[in-house]
Structure formats: C-alpha cells, structure tokens
Write an enzyme that holds these catalytic residues in place. Structure first.
Site, mmCIF file in Angstrom:
data_model
loop_
_atom_site.group_PDB
_atom_site.id
_atom_site.type_symbol
_atom_site.label_atom_id
_atom_site.label_comp_id
_atom_site.label_asym_id
_atom_site.label_seq_id
_atom_site.Cartn_x
_atom_site.Cartn_y
_atom_site.Cartn_z
ATOM 1 N N HIS A 22 0.864 -1.192 0.000
ATOM 2 C CA HIS A 22 0.000 0.000 0.000
ATOM 3 C C HIS A 22 0.900 1.242 0.000
ATOM 4 O O HIS A 22 1.296 1.733 1.060
ATOM 5 C CB HIS A 22 -0.929 -0.033 1.219
ATOM 6 C CG HIS A 22 -1.899 1.108 1.266
ATOM 7 N ND1 HIS A 22 -2.935 1.170 2.172
ATOM 8 C CD2 HIS A 22 -2.004 2.250 0.520
ATOM 9 C CE1 HIS A 22 -3.614 2.280 1.988
ATOM 10 N NE2 HIS A 22 -3.063 2.959 0.996
ATOM 11 N N HIS A 24 1.524 4.809 -2.605
ATOM 12 C CA HIS A 24 1.070 5.576 -3.782
ATOM 13 C C HIS A 24 2.239 6.289 -4.438
ATOM 14 O O HIS A 24 3.007 6.985 -3.749
ATOM 15 C CB HIS A 24 0.052 6.645 -3.383
ATOM 16 C CG HIS A 24 -1.194 6.104 -2.747
ATOM 17 N ND1 HIS A 24 -2.381 5.979 -3.428
ATOM 18 C CD2 HIS A 24 -1.442 5.653 -1.496
ATOM 19 C CE1 HIS A 24 -3.310 5.493 -2.613
ATOM 20 N NE2 HIS A 24 -2.768 5.283 -1.439
ATOM 21 N N HIS A 201 -9.405 0.815 -1.548
ATOM 22 C CA HIS A 201 -9.356 1.662 -0.347
ATOM 23 C C HIS A 201 -10.727 1.648 0.320
ATOM 24 O O HIS A 201 -11.730 2.000 -0.313
ATOM 25 C CB HIS A 201 -9.020 3.110 -0.721
ATOM 26 C CG HIS A 201 -7.564 3.404 -0.759
ATOM 27 N ND1 HIS A 201 -6.713 2.794 -1.613
ATOM 28 C CD2 HIS A 201 -6.804 4.256 -0.005
ATOM 29 C CE1 HIS A 201 -5.477 3.248 -1.416
ATOM 30 N NE2 HIS A 201 -5.506 4.137 -0.441
ATOM 31 N N GLU A 204 -11.187 3.676 5.779
ATOM 32 C CA GLU A 204 -10.330 4.795 6.195
ATOM 33 C C GLU A 204 -11.257 6.011 6.326
ATOM 34 O O GLU A 204 -11.578 6.434 7.434
ATOM 35 C CB GLU A 204 -9.229 5.071 5.160
ATOM 36 C CG GLU A 204 -8.352 6.281 5.480
ATOM 37 C CD GLU A 204 -7.649 6.874 4.248
ATOM 38 O OE1 GLU A 204 -8.198 6.824 3.129
ATOM 39 O OE2 GLU A 204 -6.537 7.431 4.432
ATOM 40 N N ASP A 283 1.837 7.156 1.726
ATOM 41 C CA ASP A 283 2.410 8.262 0.931
ATOM 42 C C ASP A 283 3.686 8.730 1.630
ATOM 43 O O ASP A 283 3.679 9.761 2.315
ATOM 44 C CB ASP A 283 1.389 9.407 0.861
ATOM 45 C CG ASP A 283 0.115 8.979 0.148
ATOM 46 O OD1 ASP A 283 0.129 8.883 -1.094
ATOM 47 O OD2 ASP A 283 -0.886 8.707 0.839
HETATM 48 N N1 ADE Z 1 -4.542 8.601 -2.322
HETATM 49 C C1 ADE Z 1 -3.313 8.747 -1.803
HETATM 50 N N2 ADE Z 1 -3.315 8.497 -0.480
HETATM 51 C C2 ADE Z 1 -4.605 8.191 -0.151
HETATM 52 C C3 ADE Z 1 -5.262 7.838 1.052
HETATM 53 N N3 ADE Z 1 -4.610 7.743 2.225
HETATM 54 N N4 ADE Z 1 -6.598 7.617 1.023
HETATM 55 C C4 ADE Z 1 -7.264 7.724 -0.147
HETATM 56 N N5 ADE Z 1 -6.695 8.034 -1.303
HETATM 57 C C5 ADE Z 1 -5.367 8.266 -1.314
HETATM 58 ZN ZN ZN Z 2 -3.669 4.797 0.356
#
Ligand code: ADE
Ligand code: ZN
Length: 341
Positions: A22, A24, A201, A204, A283
C-alpha cells in the site's frame, strides 16, 4: 576469539525481508523536487517549501496531489519519480512493492495512459538494472469517478495489457463520494475476468460499510487500510475467516486524523483477532513515513516480538501481487532472518 557485534534495532528491521502493498506513487514527491519543478513551470506553491507537507486532513491532502502530480509533466520526470520509489524501497530493505497510481491526478497525461505507463516502466527498468527492487503497478480509479469513466479505464487496461500493471484499484475520499461500491462493481468484475487483481481503499474515510462493499460489490483481493472494520465484530470475523489481507498504514492514519494516537489504532486488535494485516507507508514522502519506521513504531507501541514482526512481513509478501518466484525468494530470506534473530 570471534565476537559478533549486536545489530542495531533499526538495522535488523531494515534487514527484515518484506514487501509493501500500500504505497502511492503520488505520495513519493520530495519537497525540494516539487519546489524545483514548480519554479521551472512557473507554478506558485500554496505555502513555503518548509510547510509544504502540512495537511489539515484527507481532503486537503488529496487536493495537494493534483498540484504535485501536475508538475510531473514529462516522461523523464515520471521515470525519475518511479526510480525514486525503487530507491526508497531499497533504503528500507523492502524486496518488492505494489505501487498504486491514480491517472486522474496527473493532468498533463490525461488521455495518454500508455505513454504514462511506459514512462513509469522505463524508470522501474532502470532501477532493476541498477539492482534495486521491482514494483508492480495498481492502476486506480478515484472514488468520485463515474461508472462510465471506470468502464473506460478498464477497457484501456484490457487493450494495453501492460506487463507492469498487476491490479485495478480504487482510492480517494469515500467520505465525500458517499457509497460507490455498486457503481464500480461491473468495472471490477471485468478487470478480474481480464486477469487483474483487485485492491480497494475502504475503512479509512468510510466505516465498516465501505469494507463490506469492497468485499461484496468489488470482490477485493486485498483492502487498503480497512482498519475501521474493527467497529463491526461480524466483519472482523469474516476478514479473519476468509483471510482477506489489509494493507494498514498506521502513521498515515494518525497524520490524516483517522485516530488520535497510536494507542487508539486498531491494528493490534485486528491482528489478535486473526486478520491478515501488513504494515505500509501509504504516501511516504508527503506523510513523512518509512517502512522501517512503521515496524519500529508498532513494536514499541504494542510490544511485538520478532515472531510477530516476521508474521507481518510474511503477510506483506504473501498478500502482494508479486510473481511466484519473487515471493518464494522473499519468504526463504524471511525464514533465515528469523533463525538469525
Ligand atoms: N490517495 C493517496 N493516499 C490516499 C489515502 N490515504 N486515502 C485515499 N486516497 C489516497
Ligand atoms: Zn492509500
């Protein structure tokens, strides 16, 4: 006499054979790189470089991705960014990663998916030639897109059959998009029929209902985050029983306000309930995370020993979309790590 020096804790976690599932591409810009490219493009940044990565929550964070990705407008910049991801993996002792990228954020490339994939692939190939870890790409829909846009993306992926692409994904803000599982069901079904894996996703910016939809509407092979499943005991039981893996990102959840402190984070409860959880950075550059840091954080917060640490690393490898050979090599190295402990 032979005396072996003790290995520092962070070195031992770096040596831990592991994958990341996970992560990005959009989250891998360095602040200096953004500032540089913005200057060259004549783009004004919203705040000074030193405060660039201060976000007020997920919505603000996602808006920033559009700005950063808009600057990566040439094949060379995209290749540089992809190479940088592989370098980051090596710095953390990560043997392989599934990397999510969402074409909607990259304005300069709209309508040019093949060229975009080729530019990323070029950066990855150069990295592999330099002995850095390899990655597979998970091409992502944004939660707010339409069913037609989803169908169009899957059509393109089925036509291109790009060897670097391993999965279809969906990310973005479920809190602002509302319930969209049914809208994407057809696209995810067709992606699976075409041999792509599915990662979603959920849990969250949505609660357990988002995770139920990921399973029931989208046939998710893996859930990104998924942590708010903890609010529904029946869902936790299903995740554990079916061994649907969750790609969990503890520090991301703290920085973006899902939980106030690591003690409030449910990863340990999910793990103890038998759910297949792995640790990830989400990220890394934008949120200031590293994979070694995530392992160290959870070991400190939850008292995880080496056996638990290795079990999480095993889940990360097993739940990745790496090929069988890569998985076997990483799992064999992980067995050695445990005996060397
Ligand atoms: N795109 C990049 N990071 C993300 C996240 N934490 N939740 C949803 N979309 C994303
Ligand atoms: Zn993510």
């Amino acid at each position: 006499m032979h005396t072996s020096r003790p290995v520092a804790a962070s070195d031992r976690l770096k040596q831990l054979p592991k994958a990341e599932v996970h992560l990005h591409l959009e989250g891998c810009f360095e602040a200096a790189q953004i500032a540089d490219w913005a200057r060259l493009q004549g783009v004004t940044l919203p705040r000074p470089q030193s405060e660039l990565f201060q976000f007020s929550g997920l919505a603000d964070f996602l808006d920033f991705l559009d700005l950063a990705c808009g600057l990566a407008c040439t094949p060379a910049r995209l290749a540089e960014l992809s190479y940088g991801v592989c370098q980051r993996l090596a710095d953390n002792g990560t043997g392989y990663a599934d990397v999510i990228f969402n074409p909607t954020h990259w304005h300069a490339w709209h309508g040019r998916l093949e060229a975009m994939l080729d530019a990323m692939d070029a950066g990855c190939k150069e990295a592999e030639q330099d002995g850095l870890p390899s990655i597979g790409l998970c091409v992502s829909l944004l939660r707010t897109q339409s069913a037609d846009a989803a169908a169009e993306l899957v059509d393109r992926l089925c036509t291109l059959r790009h060897p670097r692409v391993v999965a279809l994904s969906v990310d973005g803000n479920e809190a602002s998009a509302g319930r969209t599982g049914p809208r994407f069901a057809d696209a995810f079904r067709r992606a699976a029929d075409a041999g792509l894996r599915r990662t979603v996703h959920a849990g969250e910016s949505s609660g357990p209902e988002g995770v139920w939809d990921a399973l029931n509407c989208l046939g998710a092979d893996r859930i990104d985050h998924g942590v708010r499943a903890i609010e529904d005991a029946a869902l936790v039981e299903v995740l554990a029983q079916r061994q649907i893996p969750l790609g969990v990102c503890p520090t991301s959840n703290l920085v973006l306000g899902v939980y106030p402190t690591i003690q409030d984070h449910p990863i340990e409860k999910l793990r103890a309930a038998g759910v297949a959880v792995s640790l990830n950075t989400d990220d890394p550059a934008l949120l200031g995370t590293s994979l070694v840091g995530e392992y160290a954080l959870c070991r400190r917060a939850f008292g995880w020993n080496d056996a638990i640490t290795a079990a999480l690393a095993r889940t990360s490898i097993a739940s990745s979309f790496a090929n069988a050979d890569t998985k076997a090599k990483l799992l064999a190295a992980l067995a050695l790590w445990q005996t060397a402990g």
